[in-house]
Design a protein around this motif. Structure first.
Motif, mmCIF file in Angstrom:
data_model
loop_
_atom_site.group_PDB
_atom_site.id
_atom_site.type_symbol
_atom_site.label_atom_id
_atom_site.label_comp_id
_atom_site.label_asym_id
_atom_site.label_seq_id
_atom_site.Cartn_x
_atom_site.Cartn_y
_atom_site.Cartn_z
ATOM 1 N N ASP A 1 38.420 41.577 56.706
ATOM 2 C CA ASP A 1 39.290 40.756 55.982
ATOM 3 C C ASP A 1 38.579 39.569 55.169
ATOM 4 O O ASP A 1 37.610 38.892 56.005
ATOM 5 N N TYR A 2 38.545 39.192 53.990
ATOM 6 C CA TYR A 2 37.892 38.443 53.157
ATOM 7 C C TYR A 2 38.649 37.122 52.694
ATOM 8 O O TYR A 2 39.982 37.515 52.341
ATOM 9 N N GLU A 3 38.337 36.141 52.528
ATOM 10 C CA GLU A 3 38.726 35.004 51.596
ATOM 11 C C GLU A 3 37.961 34.345 50.854
ATOM 12 O O GLU A 3 36.869 33.941 51.214
ATOM 13 N N LEU A 4 37.812 34.938 49.626
ATOM 14 C CA LEU A 4 37.232 34.446 48.619
ATOM 15 C C LEU A 4 37.508 33.548 47.685
ATOM 16 O O LEU A 4 38.560 33.622 47.279
ATOM 17 N N SER A 5 36.698 32.371 47.521
ATOM 18 C CA SER A 5 37.128 31.394 46.421
ATOM 19 C C SER A 5 36.644 31.642 45.204
ATOM 20 O O SER A 5 35.599 32.304 45.289
ATOM 21 N N LEU A 6 37.244 31.859 44.422
ATOM 22 C CA LEU A 6 37.224 32.149 42.952
ATOM 23 C C LEU A 6 36.192 31.167 42.233
ATOM 24 O O LEU A 6 36.732 29.860 42.197
ATOM 25 N N PRO A 7 35.242 31.578 41.294
ATOM 26 C CA PRO A 7 34.766 30.700 40.651
ATOM 27 C C PRO A 7 35.569 30.016 39.438
ATOM 28 O O PRO A 7 36.650 30.657 39.204
ATOM 29 N N GLU A 8 35.398 28.731 38.920
ATOM 30 C CA GLU A 8 36.597 28.117 38.097
ATOM 31 C C GLU A 8 36.593 28.721 36.857
ATOM 32 O O GLU A 8 37.892 29.017 36.417
ATOM 33 N N HIS A 9 35.577 29.390 36.210
ATOM 34 C CA HIS A 9 35.834 29.931 34.950
ATOM 35 C C HIS A 9 35.530 31.559 34.837
ATOM 36 O O HIS A 9 34.751 32.048 34.089
ATOM 37 N N ILE A 10 36.166 32.319 36.032
ATOM 38 C CA ILE A 10 35.850 33.671 35.835
ATOM 39 C C ILE A 10 37.001 34.385 35.140
ATOM 40 O O ILE A 10 38.113 33.821 35.076
ATOM 41 N N CYS A 11 36.625 35.435 34.324
ATOM 42 C CA CYS A 11 37.790 36.034 33.284
ATOM 43 C C CYS A 11 38.153 37.030 34.159
ATOM 44 O O CYS A 11 37.586 37.623 35.203
ATOM 45 N N ALA A 12 39.529 37.411 33.746
ATOM 46 C CA ALA A 12 40.013 38.276 34.679
ATOM 47 C C ALA A 12 39.158 39.959 34.368
ATOM 48 O O ALA A 12 39.356 40.465 35.207
ATOM 49 N N LYS A 13 38.445 40.109 33.240
ATOM 50 C CA LYS A 13 37.796 41.530 33.055
ATOM 51 C C LYS A 13 36.533 41.401 34.151
ATOM 52 O O LYS A 13 36.071 42.247 34.252
ATOM 53 N N ASP A 14 36.085 40.313 34.643
ATOM 54 C CA ASP A 14 34.944 40.233 35.580
ATOM 55 C C ASP A 14 35.359 39.953 37.193
ATOM 56 O O ASP A 14 34.706 40.027 37.875
ATOM 57 N N LEU A 15 36.626 39.823 37.208
ATOM 58 C CA LEU A 15 37.113 39.914 38.698
ATOM 59 C C LEU A 15 36.816 40.908 39.541
ATOM 60 O O LEU A 15 36.190 41.070 40.709
ATOM 61 N N ARG A 16 37.147 42.096 38.955
ATOM 62 C CA ARG A 16 36.755 43.424 39.928
ATOM 63 C C ARG A 16 35.120 43.472 40.060
ATOM 64 O O ARG A 16 35.004 43.656 41.454
ATOM 65 N N LYS A 17 34.480 43.115 39.308
ATOM 66 C CA LYS A 17 33.099 43.204 39.601
ATOM 67 C C LYS A 17 32.519 42.275 40.721
ATOM 68 O O LYS A 17 31.822 42.323 41.334
ATOM 69 N N PHE A 18 33.281 40.767 40.441
ATOM 70 C CA PHE A 18 32.919 39.840 41.307
ATOM 71 C C PHE A 18 33.328 40.374 42.794
ATOM 72 O O PHE A 18 32.645 40.080 43.927
ATOM 73 N N ILE A 19 34.665 40.780 43.014
ATOM 74 C CA ILE A 19 35.199 41.140 44.459
ATOM 75 C C ILE A 19 34.382 42.305 44.854
ATOM 76 O O ILE A 19 33.813 42.240 46.105
ATOM 77 N N ILE A 20 33.905 43.449 44.374
ATOM 78 C CA ILE A 20 33.033 44.420 44.578
ATOM 79 C C ILE A 20 31.644 43.892 45.196
ATOM 80 O O ILE A 20 31.089 44.414 46.214
ATOM 81 N N SER A 21 30.952 42.906 44.192
ATOM 82 C CA SER A 21 29.683 42.555 44.877
ATOM 83 C C SER A 21 29.812 41.795 45.773
ATOM 84 O O SER A 21 28.851 41.767 46.664
ATOM 85 N N GLU A 22 31.008 41.065 46.240
ATOM 86 C CA GLU A 22 30.914 40.321 47.657
ATOM 87 C C GLU A 22 31.162 41.226 48.765
ATOM 88 O O GLU A 22 30.584 41.152 49.731
ATOM 89 N N ILE A 23 31.969 42.405 48.474
ATOM 90 C CA ILE A 23 32.174 43.241 49.444
ATOM 91 C C ILE A 23 30.827 44.075 49.712
ATOM 92 O O ILE A 23 30.577 44.458 51.133
#
Length: 58
Positions: A5-27
């Motif tokens: 289980d993760y709690e990820l803080s989103l960067p302030e200026h992340i675009c919706a199209k980049d959200l999946r890539k951000f999540i996968i890179s953290e996991i």
């Protein structure tokens, strides 16, 4: 296999199209990803937090 289980803080200026890539890179830091899902979204003191469950092979 491990369930995480993760709690990820989103960067302030992340675009919706980049959200999946951000999540996968953290996991991916924890192992090879089998599946993942967002199960909650919170806004606390102007911070956006995603709660994610992932199944990984480490």
């Amino acid at each position: 296999m491990q369930s995480i289980d993760y709690e990820l803080s989103l960067p302030e200026h992340i675009c919706a199209k980049d959200l999946r890539k951000f999540i996968i890179s953290e996991i991916f830091k924890k192992g090879e990803i089998i599946r993942w899902s967002i199960y909650d979204f919170l806004i606390i003191e102007n911070k956006k937090i995603l709660k994610i469950n992932a199944l990984v092979i480490n």
